[in-house]
Design an enzyme around this catalytic site. Structure first.
Site, PDB file in Angstrom:
ATOM      1  N   ASN A 135      -7.117  -3.194  60.723  1.00 30.05           N
ATOM      2  CA  ASN A 135      -8.851  -3.124  60.609  1.00 30.05           C
ATOM      3  C   ASN A 135      -9.260  -4.951  59.280  1.00 30.05           C
ATOM      4  O   ASN A 135      -9.236  -5.939  60.421  1.00 30.05           O
ATOM      5  CB  ASN A 135      -9.348  -2.455  58.902  1.00 30.05           C
ATOM      6  N   ALA A 136      -9.481  -5.266  58.390  1.00 33.78           N
ATOM      7  CA  ALA A 136      -9.996  -6.413  58.079  1.00 33.78           C
ATOM      8  C   ALA A 136     -10.724  -7.450  58.721  1.00 33.78           C
ATOM      9  O   ALA A 136     -10.356  -8.194  58.754  1.00 33.78           O
ATOM     10  CB  ALA A 136      -7.816  -6.972  57.963  1.00 33.78           C
ATOM     11  N   GLU A 137     -11.707  -7.011  58.393  1.00 34.09           N
ATOM     12  CA  GLU A 137     -12.390  -7.350  60.046  1.00 34.09           C
ATOM     13  C   GLU A 137     -12.076  -8.398  60.894  1.00 34.09           C
ATOM     14  O   GLU A 137     -12.485  -9.579  61.168  1.00 34.09           O
ATOM     15  CB  GLU A 137     -13.306  -8.091  59.102  1.00 34.09           C
ATOM     16  N   GLU A 195      -5.667   2.962  56.064  1.00 32.85           N
ATOM     17  CA  GLU A 195      -7.045   3.801  56.104  1.00 32.85           C
ATOM     18  C   GLU A 195      -6.952   5.217  57.254  1.00 32.85           C
ATOM     19  O   GLU A 195      -8.101   5.383  58.021  1.00 32.85           O
ATOM     20  CB  GLU A 195      -7.911   3.082  56.400  1.00 32.85           C
ATOM     21  N   GLU A 298      -7.528  -1.004  47.774  1.00 31.34           N
ATOM     22  CA  GLU A 298      -8.240  -1.686  48.133  1.00 31.34           C
ATOM     23  C   GLU A 298      -9.996  -2.016  46.822  1.00 31.34           C
ATOM     24  O   GLU A 298     -10.000  -0.732  46.567  1.00 31.34           O
ATOM     25  CB  GLU A 298      -8.612  -1.659  49.608  1.00 31.34           C
TER      26      GLU A 298
END
Length: 1020
Positions: A135-137, A195, A298
């Site tokens: 994920n992590a943008e 996630e 997180e």
């Protein structure tokens, strides 16, 4: 396109789970894993135990690949250590290291060995999160672009997909395994997947389905087979117990959750949302994972930015020091013992690595800015809180009570949550406004049981106060090195006890607050109580022969109380406490620089930053940073023998001040640096859109002739026009559509995707037709473009040239495959023609997945002519190019110009000077009355470090780290200037600007790889 087919066949021949000829360690049993970790890493229901000592694991999220100057990783780690944190959590980015399927490249700036070395030197434990999905943008959530062609669902147990992960998992797994604590390294935990909480058509109550269990179990085993024995953890962002211990196949050893309660509306930072306020976490933890420490894997440390929104400072204003006070302390009220802040240092989305909703900056409004500065107030607030828990061992086995409005206090406008000690009498009372978003000022009394009985506080008159968005940790029966702090309403920063037995206690509060504490001095050597500096506002009352009650009103001036011969108490204003640093002294191996409750510390006031401290005889040797002339004051050291101070290797002339503290003056002299004037430098220019010339030959381009696609988006055209089907995954895309006119071409319909705020420009032959400037912010755009004013002659060939700005692919929830969403042309219609009448050709970066620049990675380049040629790299063949300036000249029509220049820098030794390239952007408008529509890429020594969109912003300043930018030597800067307007464009201004130079104890970084231009085989 034969290579992917061959590789796919090779994968199909491999046994599932065994990768491509990567040697794997033998799979170990759980018992063996625990045996290997004996005495190193363990846990119980209360906390983690590292090297035999209980620890509150307080971690900051850092993505090393967002700072592609490995020589600066130590700097970031030292700043996180100075916060009082003891760990860093990091992702690895599969898509950056396996851009070419079957070739995993963990080298150069993508190598992990330097990360592990920096962590060990700083004394930071690491929590590894290798994915494969992160994920992590990031574009495709961290997957390589070629996975978008996979027919199978991503993140599921389909063998076609699972096999694609094997080589990466084996390679990164081995690198991490070699850096585990069991091997003498810093890695203490590992997170498989990320996630992983949902699946299409599976209700939350039915998740995980069998396919999810199979996949999660396989990812776990991939890393275990690679030799990883540290505990595996999960981050459940839905908080429903997924993958918790005891949950069945796929379960992990440590259960964590994710939480972003402030959400993401950085445009309205004063508006705190109420929809995600954590209220019953301790109950849910007992339900889902009662035998492991409470872990927030997180927790929101800021928020991301995107084009057309606001900048990172606004996100810092949303998730600011007030939110840290309120939300972090609420976390502590649940007896959380493991906390990771996402992000603590964000970095940069250089080289097109970000997802479609972000801009170049990944500053994230984090405590440490993108340029590595630490002046945001929340950095200091986080430091105060973190150091409190380092000296509060009672918290490590404490359990959470229940929050209640009006309990333990005199008003129901205040909510209190008790956290009860189990192995000591210490209790913690976390108080906040009942409405956590309140900006009111509320007075109250604290009413709590103590070893001295039930007490209403303050005892010496007046009331306590909670101002605006604030929260407090009040303590009772708190041990200060053998003396019982019966209660304290002020917050504790730290305390320490030296070798002779003298104790120093530092308390702080907000301006004008009244605070009170009572302490039992039975075990102290008593003398008359003394107040140092200024006793105004301090009341000291001896309630019996051994107990003293102290009340004071917080003011800007410091107060020092000597309550006994062996106890000194400093009473500070919170903003003054920000200037104090608690620094651990090194210990013998294996603890060395890692955090340990048993280590000695020093407390220093003054500098912008203290990095390290060491005692050598009667000298304390400090390293750190200053940004102005300042006095350095040694508040505490453990020997009582220090007589001299050195700072960054320079001996200082020290004296004792009126409080008996050793002090010295640190003189700051601003560095003299000559910066380039880009308006007067010689720039070389070349047309970077020769494709619109009538003589252009696109025979080397890919012909879009695939009759089918694996993409979940069905084809709407005779052949696929999806860029990913042809191996182009980042940067700009160029299409050329060939057709023969029949004079019925009245309009062209285009359905395009390019990511949020993308733009495009269209030509017929060499005639500009139109552009789209991306103002609606959507990732897709439909246009019906009139061709009525462009009479085409029947029977003649024509070419559409279409330039699309690729803003990055999306992220995804498991199983949705949204990261496969096609980029480029989805559909088109040319009136008077069947779709098959138009033959489309396509290019992106030269070589596509067989990218040329291995040093800068697979996403650094796009499809513009200058990029394909490599002209953005140092020393391009520009001798015969036109001389033209992007500021004073620019381009005079729609199109793309490429500019390059060079300059030298000479930053004086010993200075850390964060530098940014800044595009001027005032209210100047084009003749059409709107903001000028142009887009500009910034390349620094070949690295793409900025995408500037003039009509959208908000980003105008682009930090470039030392190592990418040579602070002592030659630099090449290149710009692609794309005008979307017929009238052309020029830069309003362009400069290189410093932000707050520091005289610094940082270690000067070595240059990242900067390969110069050389002629590229096959370039077109």
């Amino acid at each position: 396109m034969l290579l992917p087919v061959i590789l796919s066949l090779l994968f199909s021949l491999l046994p599932l789970g065994h990768g491509l000829n990567i040697p794997l360690r033998g799979e170990k049993s759980e018992v063996e894993s625990r045996d290997v970790l004996e005495g190193l890493v363990s846990w119980d229901k209360y906390s983690m135990i590292i090297r035999g000592e209980r620890m509150f694991v307080l971690s900051g999220e850092v993505h090393p690949w967002r700072l592609p100057s490995p020589g600066l990783w130590l700097d970031v780690f030292q700043k996180i250590k100075a916060l009082g944190f003891n760990a860093v959590t990091f992702y690895t980015y599969w898509g950056l290291v396996e851009g070419t399927q079957g070739k995993v490249r963990f080298d150069g700036v993508f190598a992990l060995e330097e990360l592990f070395k920096a962590a060990a030197e700083a004394g930071i434990y690491l929590i590894a999160r290798p994915g494969p999905y992160i994920n992590a943008e990031t574009a495709l959530g961290g997957y390589p672009g070629w996975t978008a062609r996979t027919k199978a669902h991503l993140r599921g147990d389909d063998p076609e997909f699972v096999k694609t992960t094997e080589l990466y998992a084996a390679t990164v797994g081995k690198l991490i395994a070699d850096a585990q604590i069991s091997e003498g390294g810093p890695v203490v935990m590992l997170q498989p997947e990320n996630e992983y909480d949902t699946w299409p058509d599976v209700n939350d109550t039915d998740f995980p389905a069998q396919l999810n269990r199979n996949y999660m179990e396989h990812v776990k085993k991939q890393f275990k087979k690679a030799g990883n024995v540290v505990p595996q953890m999960v981050n459940d962002h839905l908080y429903q117990g997924n993958w918790a211990p005891g949950s069945g196949l796929g379960e992990t050893e440590l259960y964590g959750i994710d939480a972003y309660p402030m959400r993401y509306d950085c445009e309205h930072p004063e508006v705190w949302p109420k929809i995600r306020w954590p209220e019953n976490w301790q109950t849910m933890h007992q339900q889902y994972s009662p035998n492991t420490p409470f872990f927030v894997a997180e927790f929101q440390g800021g928020s991301g930015t995107g084009f057309g929104s606001v900048n990172a400072d606004a996100c810092n204003a949303l998730v600011n020091e007030e939110s840290v006070r309120v939300l972090w302390k609420n976390n502590y009220s649940f007896a959380i013992k493991m906390l990771n802040i996402y992000m603590t240092y964000g970095g940069t989305n250089w080289g097109n690595l970000g997802y479609r909703g972000g801009d170049t900056s990944y500053d994230y409004g984090a405590a440490i800015k993108e340029n590595r500065h630490i002046w945001r107030e929340k950095f200091s607030e986080e430091k105060l809180e973190a150091h409190f828990f380092k000296v509060s061992p009672a918290y490590l086995t404490a359990v959470a009570g229940n929050a209640s409005n009006g309990s333990y206090v005199s008003t129901d406008q205040i909510a209190t949550t008790p956290v009860f000690g189990t192995e000591s009498p210490t209790n913690f009372y976390i108080i906040r406004h009942a409405d956590w978003t309140s900006t009111n000022t509320t007075t109250y009394k604290l009413i709590v049981p103590t070893s001295a009985g039930n007490i209403s506080i303050p005892q010496l008159g007046g009331e306590l106060v909670l101002t605006r968005r604030d929260s407090k940790i009040h303590v009772t029966d708190y041990d200060v090195g053998g003396s019982n702090l019966i209660y304290c309403t002020a917050e504790i920063f730290t305390w320490a006890k030296d070798v002779p037995g003298r104790r120093t206690l530092i308390l702080y509060g907000g301006a004008k607050e009244v605070h009170e504490f009572a302490i039992d001095l039975t075990n102290s050597t008593r003398a008359s109580t003394q107040t140092r500096l200024n006793n105004t506002g301090v009341i000291v009352k001896e309630v019996d022969s051994n107990t003293v009650v102290v009340q004071w009103k917080v003011a800007t001036d410091r107060k020092i109380l000597k309550l006994s011969d062996d106890l000194e108490v400093l009473l500070l204003w919170r903003n003054d406490a920000y200037n104090y640093w608690v620094t651990e002294l090194p210990a013998e191996a294996p603890i060395a620089n890692y955090s340990s409750p048993s280590k000695s510390t020093v407390v220093v006031k003054g500098p912008y930053l203290i990095r390290t401290a060491a005692l050598e005889g009667e000298t304390i040797r400090l390293t750190g940073d200053i940004n102005r002339t300042t006095d350095i004051e040694l508040i505490y050291e453990p020997t009582g023998k220090v007589k001299a101070i050195s700072f960054n290797g320079e001996a200082l002339e020290g004296t004792r001040n009126g409080d008996g503290k050793l002090t010295a003056r640190l003189d700051f002299k601003a560095p003299e640096i000559i910066f380039p004037d880009f308006t007067s430098l010689e720039w070389k220019y070349i047309d970077s859109l020769p494709e619109v010339q009538n003589i252009y030959d696109d025979s080397s381009w890919v012909t879009c002739e695939n009759p089918s696609t694996n993409n979940p988006q069905p084809l709407l055209t005779p052949t696929s026009l999806y860029a990913s089907d042809y191996g182009f995954h980042s940067g700009s895309l160029l299409y050329r559509g060939h057709f023969t006119a029949n004079e019925d071409e009245s309009s062209l319909f285009l359905n395009l995707t390019g990511g949020n705020n993308f733009g495009y420009s269209l030509w017929i032959n060499d005639t500009f037709i139109t552009s789209w400037d991306g103002t609606d912010g959507e990732p897709a755009h439909n246009d019906t473009i009139s061709l009525a004013f462009h009479a085409l002659e029947s029977g003649k060939p024509y070419v559409f040239t279409l330039v699309i700005d690729h803003m990055g692919q999306d992220e995804e929830a498991p199983g949705t495959d949204v990261i496969k969403a096609p980029m480029g042309i989805v559909n088109f219609n040319l009136t008077g023609h069947a779709q098959s009448d138009v033959t489309w050709k396509l290019t992106g970066n030269l070589g596509g997945e067989s990218y040329h620049d291995l040093s800068r990675g697979p996403r650094n380049e796009g499809g513009m002519f200058a990029e394909r040629q490599g002209y953005h790299q140092p020393s391009p063949p520009s001798q015969d190019w036109e001389t033209s300036n992007p500021i004073t000249n620019g381009i005079d029509s729609a199109g793309i110009g490429f500019y390059t220049t060079s300059f030298e820098l000479d930053v004086p030794a010993g200075y850390d000077v964060p530098l940014s390239f800044v595009f001027a952007n005032s209210t100047t408008t084009s003749s059409a009355g709107s903001s000028p529509n142009y887009r500009c890429q910034l390349f620094v020594n070949g690295w793409q470090f900025g995408k500037y969109v003039a009509n959208l912003g908000p980003q105008t300043a682009f930090p470039v780290p030392e190592g990418i930018l040579n602070h002592n030597g030659a630099n090449t800067v290149a710009l692609t200037l794309w005008s979307l307007d017929a009238g052309g464009a020029s830069l309003e201004g362009f400069s290189l600007e410093p932000e707050m130079p520091l005289w610094s104890g940082y270690r000067k970084p070595w240059p990242s790889p900067q390969p110069a231009w050389r002629e590229r085989e096959g370039a077109y």
